[in-house]
Design a protein around this motif. Structure first.
Motif, PDB file in Angstrom:
ATOM      1  N   ARG A 165      -5.875   3.908   1.369  1.00 16.71           N
ATOM      2  CA  ARG A 165      -6.415   5.440   1.812  1.00 16.71           C
ATOM      3  C   ARG A 165      -7.951   5.433   1.885  1.00 16.71           C
ATOM      4  NH1 ARG A 165      -9.088   9.021  -0.484  1.00 16.71           N
ATOM      5  NH2 ARG A 165      -9.068   8.105  -2.405  1.00 16.71           N
ATOM      6  N   THR A 174      -4.716  -2.297  -2.689  1.00 17.46           N
ATOM      7  CA  THR A 174      -3.858  -1.239  -3.389  1.00 17.46           C
ATOM      8  C   THR A 174      -3.736  -0.251  -2.585  1.00 17.46           C
ATOM      9  OG1 THR A 174      -6.199  -0.208  -4.180  1.00 17.46           O
ATOM     10  CG2 THR A 174      -5.271  -1.912  -5.572  1.00 17.46           C
ATOM     11  N   ARG A 175      -2.854   0.817  -2.873  1.00 16.94           N
ATOM     12  CA  ARG A 175      -2.741   2.304  -2.101  1.00 16.94           C
ATOM     13  C   ARG A 175      -4.042   2.976  -1.910  1.00 16.94           C
ATOM     14  NH1 ARG A 175       1.686   5.309  -0.965  1.00 16.94           N
ATOM     15  NH2 ARG A 175       1.397   7.421  -0.392  1.00 16.94           N
ATOM     16  N   VAL A 230       0.639  -1.101   0.135  1.00 12.73           N
ATOM     17  CA  VAL A 230      -0.109   0.107   0.039  1.00 12.73           C
ATOM     18  C   VAL A 230       0.745   1.506  -0.101  1.00 12.73           C
ATOM     19  CG1 VAL A 230      -1.857  -1.131   0.992  1.00 12.73           C
ATOM     20  CG2 VAL A 230      -0.243   0.215   2.430  1.00 12.73           C
ATOM     21  N   GLY A 231       2.243   1.104  -0.231  1.00 12.80           N
ATOM     22  CA  GLY A 231       3.082   2.308  -0.151  1.00 12.80           C
ATOM     23  C   GLY A 231       3.182   3.047   1.129  1.00 12.80           C
TER      24      GLY A 231
END
Length: 204
Positions: free
Chosen positions: A179, A174-175, A89-90
């Motif tokens: 979020r 995913t990022r 997810v960064g």
């Protein structure tokens, strides 16, 4: 900040500028700092960063998430492991186990740490992270402060993924989805009276 000393790169004695991150390396010019960065980067750490201690079942005094100042000499910098979901997810976080007991019984279990180490493709943590994990220290890989609210949110995101796996679904990690989850979780916590989440940035 400027001071008169020897340049880390070219050894010239002059009025120098400190590396703004670690405050230890000093340079006579922007060019010296730029060309020295590949060598300096592995050692470039702030004097201390805020991390979180997550106690095992036998070590929950002082709360579930205990802020700690992590010094440059802390073993987390060299022996910590990256949380797999956080990498995807960064927002990589590093987890360091205080002990590596072969069999400490349930008092050394740390379900939160186990959840933080799950694989995003199947929901399983490595075997050595499934039992008797012990107390752990966690930090952000980028050196930014890690708050109790942020690590709680990351943990609950992983728990959310485990629920999806339990329902027979394979989550798409995913990022952007992370979020959105963080935003929703923050809103829920504020609605439930947890005002400490008000200052938590989203994304983390």
């Amino acid at each position: 900040m400027s001071t008169s000393a020897q340049c880390t790169k070219c050894s010239r004695v002059a009025t120098l500028s400190q590396c703004s991150r670690c405050k230890s390396a000093k340079y006579c010019s922007t060019e010296c700092q730029r060309t020295d960065w590949p060598s300096h980067r592995p050692q470039c750490r702030p004097p201390s960063i805020q991390g979180i201690v997550i106690g095992c079942n036998n070590d929950r005094y002082g709360g579930t998430f205990r802020p700690i100042d992590i010094q440059p000499t802390h073993p987390i910098h060299s022996a910590g492991q990256v949380s797999p979901v956080s990498r995807v997810v960064g927002l990589p976080i590093i987890i360091y186990r205080h002990t590596h007991a072969d069999d400490g019984g349930t008092e050394l279990d740390n379900l939160i740490a186990t959840h933080l180490m799950i694989d995003p493709t199947d929901g399983y943590a490595p075997l050595d992270w499934q039992r008797a994990v012990g107390t752990v220290t966690v930090k952000r890989e980028d050196g930014q402060p890690l708050s109790p609210e942020a690590i709680e949110t990351i943990w609950m995101y992983n728990d959310h993924l485990l629920n999806l796996f339990g329902d027979g679904r394979t989550p798409h990690v995913t990022r952007d989805r992370f979020r959105k989850y963080c935003k929703k979780y923050k809103e829920e916590r504020l609605l439930n009276g947890y005002d400490s989440f008000r200052d938590m940035p989203v994304p983390l």
